[in-house]
Design a protein around this motif. Sequence first.
Motif: not given
Lengths: 355, 77
Positions: A248, B30, B33, B37, B43, B50, B52-53
């Motif tokens: 990420n 978020l 992230m 989204v 998520v 959050a 990761q999706k």
Amino acid sequence: MLENIRRKIHEVSRSIGRPVRLMEVCGTYTVAIFRHGIRSLLPESLSLLSGPGCPVCVTSAGDIEAVIDLAKNRGVVLTTFGDMMRVPGRNQSLGEARAEGADVRVVYSPLDALGIAAENSDRDIVFFATGFETTSPLTAATVYEAEQRGTENFYLYSVHKLVPPALRALMSSGEVKVDGFILPGHVSTIIGSRPYGFLADEYKKPAVITGFKARDILEGILMLLEQIVSGEARVQIQYTSVVREEGNPKALSMIRKVFEIADAQWRGLGIIPQSGLRFGTEFSKRDAVKRFGIEPPQIEEPPACSCGDVLKGIKLPTACSLFGKRCRPETPVGACMVSTEGSCAAYYKYMPQDK
Amino acid sequence: MCLAIPSRIIKKDDLMATVDVMGARLEVSLMIMPEEVREGDFVLVHAGFAIQKVDRQSAHEVLQLLAPLLEQEEEGS
């Protein structure tokens, strides 16, 4: 489906034709492997070991002492994840310090700690920043947010730790005899698969990042065995629904913005080079170490505790002379018993015949 | 400690979202992230963020696994 994977695991194990030792590096797997009864599905030649995968467990007693001192003697509101409350310092835990009147508050999120800071502008609020790479981007983002909101009385005491350097330390010690690694899914959601490349490239060990379901773990084990039988060593991702090779990027850049890499003290393992996160310069006014002049005391590991050997996969918890006797979940002596996700605690809970 | 729980986004407001996490409503950030989204997306949520999706199918599978685990393990954060 499960039966299919189980059968293949037995087939491939037979063609490997020698004992295989796989190390899992995540407290959630330690517990999941017991809960799913995964060992009972595996051939006898295959053993699963638990490595240093529990960040609660590896938090040093000296760091616990340091935050107890903040809450007891410096007028600080000490905020922490609930997992840390029972971890012993030299003489007591944060939970025991709170019972004696120290202002220790459990929060679900570091953002909640920031909220407490906003509501108590006359107090200094310190968040005890524990955890691996899954958690450090969150505390970094909270520091960033504190700056945005102008909440001046919010500080972090960072004891964040990094998984890949700990694995490197295990491998370079030469004591650890494993044939492959099951790598932590949610840590890898953040860091991706590349930081583990050295396991395959330098140490020729297969590694797989798996998910948490029984099928995920079994599939991961099968992928490792298939690498072993074909003489390969790669880092593979089984948990493709949330783990990408690059991780990420936004979380990683947040970590880099706030923290820099430094040596860190691990309970049971000692100081591991370049395995922790401390404040970089940009946000250093949020560093509780600087603000309160913290120097965590050096506390020796309890004598007779085998935690270091358990974390290295050299000893099973049941082989420790303290296990289930003086060292139990209610009165933990060493790192591996202090959290429900520690290997000794998981053995204690799920293997009643050994009590 | 590193447990992250699949949650459905109910409402989104810039960098904050309201999510449904196993029946409970929660405000999550978020900020970290990596991708956009929308309401209805799933998520992974860890300690108020959050991270990761996650696709609907695996979200449901993981939630089925977690339900009994979370009832027993009060310490997971």
